[in-house]
Design an enzyme around this catalytic site. Sequence first.
Site, PDB file in Angstrom:
ATOM      1  N   CYS A   1      -0.944 -17.876 -42.310  1.00 11.18           N
ATOM      2  CA  CYS A   1       0.301 -17.901 -42.264  1.00 11.18           C
ATOM      3  C   CYS A   1       0.947 -18.814 -43.606  1.00 11.18           C
ATOM      4  CB  CYS A   1       0.967 -18.197 -41.048  1.00 11.18           C
ATOM      5  SG  CYS A   1       0.442 -19.666 -40.465  1.00 11.18           S
TER       6      CYS A   1
ATOM      7  N   HIS B   1       3.137 -22.004 -36.672  1.00 10.48           N
ATOM      8  CA  HIS B   1       3.375 -21.052 -37.290  1.00 10.48           C
ATOM      9  C   HIS B   1       3.983 -21.475 -38.803  1.00 10.48           C
ATOM     10  CE1 HIS B   1       3.141 -16.959 -38.750  1.00 10.48           C
ATOM     11  NE2 HIS B   1       4.325 -16.620 -38.213  1.00 10.48           N
TER      12      HIS B   1
ATOM     13  N   ASN C   1       8.637 -13.342 -42.426  1.00  5.56           N
ATOM     14  CA  ASN C   1       7.349 -13.688 -41.734  1.00  5.56           C
ATOM     15  C   ASN C   1       6.310 -12.986 -42.373  1.00  5.56           C
ATOM     16  OD1 ASN C   1       5.608 -14.508 -39.593  1.00  5.56           O
ATOM     17  ND2 ASN C   1       6.608 -13.365 -38.187  1.00  5.56           N
TER      18      ASN C   1
END
Length: 328
Positions: free
Chosen positions: A135, A266, A284
């Site tokens: 991520c 995250h 995202n």
Amino acid sequence: MSLFLALFALSGIFLETVRGTLEMMQFENFIAQFNKTYASKEEFHRRFAIFQKNLEEAKRLQREERGTAQYGITKFSDLTDEEFLRCRPDHRAYFESQTLLRQVTEENAPVKTCDWRKKGVISVPKNQGPSCLSCYAFAAVGNIEAQWGIWGSPKNLSVQQLVDCSKCGCQGGYTWNAFMTVIKIGGLTNEKNYKYTGKKSTCKTNLKPEATIQDFVILQRNETVICSHVSYKGTVTVAINQTLLKQYQKGVIDPHPEKCDNNVDHAVLIVGFSREKKYWILKNSWGNDWGENGFFRLRLGSNACGIAEYPASAIVNTGTFKRHICPP
Ligand SMILES: *[C@@H]1O[C@H](CO)[C@@H](O)[C@H](O)[C@H]1NC(C)=O
Ligand SMILES: *[C@@H]1O[C@H](CO)[C@@H](O)[C@H](O)[C@H]1NC(C)=O
Ligand SMILES: *[C@@H]1O[C@H](CO)[C@@H](O)[C@H](O)[C@H]1NC(C)=O
Ligand SMILES: *[C@@H]1O[C@H](CO)[C@@H](O)[C@H](O)[C@H]1NC(C)=O
């Protein structure tokens, strides 16, 4: 009396059966929608049980939600929380690198609404896949692409090069680790030259760099300052607690602070906001078949899910010093 009790018990079993049947139908729709296949009958039943647990969890999140977010079936609905793990923070790296960091403020008051997608500098949300905690690399590359799009020309840059050349690899990390790597290797090459595989392999640096960065900044832990920065300087990478995202479908997430605390795990990218409607727009890295075409919205102004904890951005210097304001 005993007959009554027996009937009562039977109706309970009946309702349970109806619920089970309904959930089985939902599961079958889910399998068709997301093209899922399971190796055996046992696996099918195991996944169905996990799916039912996730449905329960989504219902609980829905009851507790204070904003407009909708929770329910997503492409992750047959995964346990352990299997779902898409990122992991490395707090040590933060403290190790803190001496390198300088915090910046932004003097100008933020605009009311902002959406950098409208300037065509935000690429389609990509999918990091199930087996690489990358991520941080997707957020950093999304940031560098957008900063180049705003101050220079649009780019599609290689996430895989960053994964391969960063110490963090597929183990998770923070975006400034990624920025330091980009500076160290002299820029990132085009995505086409170095495609994403979702596995760490040998770092290649003999490819023509497509975009370099000069530096990066860490912003203050203050959502007004972040808003100002996004208004005039472009996108910002942030770390958040991802606990509500597995079951998220659409809308503005406004969590009770106890339901999503500021322990972050995250990394994502702020691409805009509305101060009137009090939300951030975030990109995202779970593909564009998740959330709002790969994006999601989170309450602005209450440090929701720890969004203000670690804001950062790359600095690109393309020689143009024109002022850019985020499109409303
Ligand atoms: C569905 O999955 C099968 C087997 O994994 C694959 O061959 C096929 O291309 C997939 N179809 C779509 C539409 O994703
Ligand atoms: C980036 O990739 C997208 C999708 O493949 C493409 O539509 C776009 O034109 C590319 N942009 C640049 C600047 O190469
Ligand atoms: C955040 O920054 C704004 C603008 O600089 C300032 O007015 C405000 O007091 C700050 N808030 C906190 C909690 O420090
Ligand atoms: C995210 O917040 C929830 C609710 O406060 C908490 O239970 C969870 O442990 C947090 N996540 C992390 C990675 O600490």
